[in-house]
Design an enzyme around this catalytic site. Structure first.
Site, PDB file in Angstrom:
ATOM      1  N   ALA A  37       0.853  -1.324  -0.089  1.00  0.00           N
ATOM      2  CA  ALA A  37      -0.092  -0.059   0.115  1.00  0.00           C
ATOM      3  C   ALA A  37       0.858   1.267  -0.100  1.00  0.00           C
ATOM      4  O   ALA A  37       0.666   2.235  -0.627  1.00  0.00           O
ATOM      5  CB  ALA A  37      -0.878   0.031   1.228  1.00  0.00           C
TER       6      ALA A  37
ATOM      7  N   ILE B 147       3.889   1.853  -1.366  1.00  0.00           N
ATOM      8  CA  ILE B 147       4.720   2.220  -2.514  1.00  0.00           C
ATOM      9  C   ILE B 147       3.624   2.350  -3.757  1.00  0.00           C
ATOM     10  O   ILE B 147       3.182   1.278  -4.003  1.00  0.00           O
ATOM     11  CB  ILE B 147       5.555   0.803  -2.848  1.00  0.00           C
TER      12      ILE B 147
ATOM     13  N   GLU C 122       3.500   1.915  -6.912  1.00  0.00           N
ATOM     14  CA  GLU C 122       4.070   0.859  -8.085  1.00  0.00           C
ATOM     15  C   GLU C 122       4.205   1.511  -9.364  1.00  0.00           C
ATOM     16  O   GLU C 122       4.948   1.401 -10.322  1.00  0.00           O
ATOM     17  CB  GLU C 122       3.603  -0.505  -8.043  1.00  0.00           C
TER      18      GLU C 122
ATOM     19  N   ASP D 229      25.663  29.269 -26.945  1.00  0.00           N
ATOM     20  CA  ASP D 229      27.023  29.844 -27.928  1.00  0.00           C
ATOM     21  C   ASP D 229      26.391  31.034 -28.881  1.00  0.00           C
ATOM     22  O   ASP D 229      25.110  31.341 -28.813  1.00  0.00           O
ATOM     23  CB  ASP D 229      27.086  28.612 -28.755  1.00  0.00           C
TER      24      ASP D 229
ATOM     25  N   ASN E  71      -3.825  -0.135  -6.801  1.00  0.00           N
ATOM     26  CA  ASN E  71      -2.553   0.501  -7.257  1.00  0.00           C
ATOM     27  C   ASN E  71      -2.201   0.642  -8.620  1.00  0.00           C
ATOM     28  O   ASN E  71      -1.794   1.716  -9.211  1.00  0.00           O
ATOM     29  CB  ASN E  71      -1.125   0.107  -6.512  1.00  0.00           C
TER      30      ASN E  71
ATOM     31  N   ASP F 276      -5.638   3.230  -9.798  1.00  0.00           N
ATOM     32  CA  ASP F 276      -4.875   4.476  -9.270  1.00  0.00           C
ATOM     33  C   ASP F 276      -4.242   4.917 -10.696  1.00  0.00           C
ATOM     34  O   ASP F 276      -4.039   6.338 -10.926  1.00  0.00           O
ATOM     35  CB  ASP F 276      -3.922   4.191  -8.356  1.00  0.00           C
TER      36      ASP F 276
END
Length: 886
Positions: free
Chosen positions: A281, A283, A285, A327, A721, A725
């Site tokens: 939960a 992390i 991913e 330049d 996740n 998500d």
């Protein structure tokens, strides 16, 4: 040898290198030196192995935590969950590996400069060999069109001019001679030296080779390119810092949960399962994948605007850039010589050439006395410039390669703009003789005949031409000499012109037989690009400091800087490479002077690196634009290297992170704007992802502390996740542009991706979602009589839908709930529809339902899910509305 190469005579050098100027080396001696000194080639940087690239993708704490979670799942018999976590690791590693493999850089472009043939004198004979076999002490034989195969000292020269722009930044070819140069002369002023990789534009010469391979100036630049290590981009560094914060949060919560659980006497297996769920939960991913897609989408947008990005993270880096080193030649200027100013004894005219009909150029004149344009002197000046000339102009083809000295090409263009038909002109005036330019006379003269009249045309250095002319008084001559010095101080290269007409054939020394009639002066300049000024103004509005760093002459550099409005019209401060050598970077006075200066001239590649390092140590994010070999180390060292694609060298393109296909400085401004939009989008989707992930952490942790069971399983969290998500986060990452971002200063590079106000928002959103989801779980299990697995199902769908709706909380403060950058983003609606379909499939497809441990729900449970999903959005918007009135 105690002296530098540029300060010794050819005879001294030949004695030191044990070679014969007339015969060269013997074949046996050349072979011996090849064996002893090595081949005349640049060393190749060993590319990073594929295994090293792959190892870097998996050698991170986040990956190790996920891998540990996968191993624990396998040990506890949760095979599906273990494989799912492994799949996430493999997908992320494969994505990073492919991107890095495609972005590996090599020195092949530098090596291509080594494949040319070379003519040398050995055993008294001129022979052609591969440039790799040229060795120290060889006598080179060079003609117009040749690439110089090694560094060398000139021993014989005939009207030799060499294009050194790729090495020194000089727009004009450098006239070479045999006489030694000063010991401390910079590369651009070493007139008796030739350098590997430069091109002979006119004349011919013999030269003794003094350095080969890595010992050449080009080799030194190659070494600096090797040594100029790229640090992690600001985005990469900030995401790494954020990942470390998440890891410590994960470890802290997991340890706290384990300790509390053990003290309460709970089962070890259940505690470990919950700790795994917490790790998954905590992390996000999908964060690296979403960041990659957001950057790639920005890269595609920039490609449509003629900007090619070699490294994805470079797009965002440019958005954070607050200092740009540029330049001059080919970046701020057109890299071609044009007639800029005419000076007659009666007055001055400013000249502008523009493309006209049928490919011919049209002339626009400005000045106090425009009647001069119809005077005999004006026509004579144009005619003499075209007659004392060995160039060829491809009329009607302005973009084609012109043949000859750039100054002489500019004179032909001026003559054509003045109305002269060059083809008919060459047929009318037949050349009878020429006195070539030399370092001794410093003039060029031609003798032409037309219908029985002979025309002497002379151009050259002002002092020498004035000596050949008749003057009313010496004061008049001194006046024109003073004007020529003033024009030179303004950055113009100045030539004087004179003529004479005669009914009889002149003598052999026709330029000095009689006094000439003085016509006037012409000032030449590499003109600035017209679109540069508004682009520089846009940089100023965006809080970006632009600094010119060039190898060209100080006066020329300052003049161009004034013309493009990089500095004010009264600015006098320009620092040279010699000035920088004497500076003490620890001195406050010297540091302040460097920070005040925006024009640096006669700067060598090593000093460009020092300048970039100076600003980077101050905490600035530095961009560098360039097109020459001499720019390559600085392009690589900078946070974001930008090469010119049309006029730029292959070496500069290899060293850069981005390539401008149209060589337009204004494209850099567009890229900066896109970079800022991308960072804003990244910040939004990170806030979204972390608030979603933190809500999952809170749900699992609070449920454990309250002893109400485990409302979410690890595989369910992983599914949320990766699916529900990631797709809304992707939609946020490809949001539309925000032009207002370019009217504010760049963000502070020292600040992290998320500031304290962002963390407060993340915690608030997470708590609101957590309270609503746990409320649904409690109500379903205690009031509706749902069992543990049914409660998991209600929690899973409630949290998934709540997170999908949460994306509508992330519009900017100036928008309204129903009309903002989120609701106008078509990808948001597409992501919402796709995620809802996926959630429906998890309920109606038996296999997915079984894998995720989901159960069938009644109508009351579905109503409870909808209420629990909508309530967080309503509460967040109500709080936002109340805070706006306070």
């Amino acid at each position: 040898m105690t002296k530098t190469f540029q300060e010794v005579s050819p005879q001294q050098l030949a004695q030191t290198l044990q070679t014969d100027i007339e015969k060269g080396l013997s074949s046996a001696e050349a072979e011996s030196r090849n064996q002893r000194l090595g081949r005349n080639e640049l060393s190749r940087e060993k590319p990073e192995s594929l295994w090293a690239i792959l190892l870097r993708q998996i050698n991170s704490l986040i990956v190790w935590i996920l891998a540990t979670a996968s191993v624990v799942s396998f040990l506890m018999g949760d095979t599906v969950e273990g494989f799912a976590v492994l799949a996430v690791i493999v997908i992320n590693a494969a994505t990073g590996f492919i991107l890095e493999y495609n972005a590996r850089e090599s020195m092949e472009a530098l090596r291509k400069l080594d494949t040319t043939p070379a003519r040398v004198q050995r055993d008294g004979l001129i022979m052609e060999i591969h440039s790799e076999n040229v060795t120290e002490g060889d006598i080179l034989v060079l003609e117009a069109g040749d690439l110089v195969p090694a560094d060398a000292n000139i021993v014989q020269s005939n009207q030799l001019e060499v294009d050194e722009s790729a090495l020194t930044g000089e727009s004009l070819p450098s006239a070479k001679r045999v006489e030694p140069s000063a010991a401390d002369a910079p590369l651009g002023d070493q007139h008796n030296r030739l350098f590997k990789g430069t091109a002979v534009t006119s004349g011919n010469a013999k030269a003794i080779v003094t350095g080969i391979g890595q010992a050449t100036e080009l080799g030194k630049i190659a070494t600096m390119v090797h040594q100029a290590k790229r640090t992690a981009t600001p985005l990469e560094a900030k995401l790494d810092s954020l990942a470390k914060v998440l890891i410590w949060i994960t470890i802290g919560l997991a340890m706290l949960f384990l300790v509390v659980g053990l003290l309460r006497g709970e089962q070890t297996k259940q505690l470990i399962e919950t700790a795994v769920a917490l790790a998954i939960a905590a992390i996000p991913e999908g964060m690296s994948v979403v960041a990659t897609v957001a950057l790639a989408y920005g890269m595609l947008r920039l490609a449509e605007k003629k900007v090619i990005v070699k490294r994805l993270s470079a797009v965002e880096t440019l958005g954070g850039t607050n200092v740009i080193f540029t330049d001059k030649t080919g970046t701020l200027t057109q890299n071609k010589i044009e007639v800029q100013q005419l000076h007659f004894p009666a007055g001055d005219l400013l000249v502008t050439l523009r493309p006209g009909k049928n490919g011919r150029e049209e002339m626009e004149l400005a000045g106090e006395d425009l009647n001069l344009s119809s005077s005999k002197e004006f026509e004579l000046l144009a005619r003499v410039g075209a007659l004392a000339n060995n160039a060829q102009l491809n009329s009607g083809e302005p973009d084609s390669k012109q043949i000859g000295d750039p100054v002489e090409i500019a004179l032909l263009r001026f003559a054509e703009g003045a109305g002269i038909d060059l083809h008919a002109f060459s047929s009318k005036y037949i050349r009878k003789a020429e006195q070539a330019f030399s370092s001794d006379t410093r003039i060029m003269g031609t003798l032409h005949e037309s219908e029985g009249t002979y025309y002497v045309s002379v151009k050259g250095a002002v002092e020498e031409v004035c000596e050949l002319c008749h003057w009313e008084s010496d004061s008049k001559r001194q006046e024109d000499l003073a004007i020529s010095e003033l024009m030179a101080a303004q950055g113009l290269r100045t030539l004087a012109f004179a003529y004479r007409e005669s009914g009889q054939i002149p003598a052999e020394d026709f330029t000095r037989e009689e006094k000439l009639a003085y016509l006037g002066l012409i000032g030449f300049l590499d003109p600035p690009l017209t679109e540069v000024t508004p682009a520089l103004q846009a940089c100023s509005n965006a809080g970006i400091k632009v600094i010119m760093v060039t190898g060209d002459h100080p006066a020329t550099s300052l003049n161009i800087a004034r013309q493009v409005e990089l500095v004010g019209p009264d600015e006098q401060l320009v620092l040279t490479g010699k000035d920088l050598q004497a500076f003490d970077f620890s001195s406050e006075t010297d540091r302040d002077k460097i920070l005040r200066c925006q024009v640096f001239a006669r700067v060598n590649p090593a000093q460009k690196l020092d300048m970039i390092d100076f600003y980077q140590k101050r905490g600035d994010i530095v961009g560098m634009t360039g097109d020459g070999v001499n720019d390559a180390p600085a392009l690589k060292k900078s946070d974001i290297g930008i090469a010119m694609g049309l006029r730029g060298t292959a070496v500069a393109a290899e060293a850069a992170d981005m390539i401008l296909k149209d060589d337009s400085f204004s494209s850099i401004v567009k890229a900066i704007g896109q970079g800022r939009v991308i960072f804003e989008n990244i910040r939004k989707f990170i806030v979204f992802l972390l608030s979603c992930n933190m809500s999952e952490i809170f749900v699992v942790t609070f449920a454990g502390f309250l002893g109400v069971g485990n409302p979410l399983l690890p595989l369910q969290i992983l599914f949320i996740n990766i699916i529900t998500d990631v797709f809304p986060a992707l939609a946020l990452g490809v949001g539309k542009e925000n032009n207002k971002l370019m009217h504010s200063p760049p963000r502070d590079p020292k600040k992290p991706v998320l500031e304290m106000k962002d963390w407060r928002r993340i915690v608030y959103y997470a708590l609101v979602i957590t309270v609503c989801v746990l409320g649904v779980f409690w109500y379903g299990t205690s009031q509706l009589g749902l069992n543990q697995m049914e409660g998991n199902t209600v929690t899973f769908y409630t949290l998934s839908l709540a997170q999908l709706l949460h994306v509508f909380n992330l519009y900017s403060s100036k928008g309204s709930f129903f009309y903002n950058e989120i609701t106008r983003n078509k990808f948001i609606w597409q992501a919402q529809g796709l995620c809802i379909l996926i959630l429906l499939s998890t309920y109606f497809i038996p296999l997915l339902k079984q894998v995720l441990s989901l159960h069938t729900l009644d109508i009351q449970s579905f109503i409870l899910v909808l209420i629990g999903a909508i309530l967080p959005l309503l509460l967040s918007q109500s709080a936002r509305m109340i805070s706006s009135y306070l």
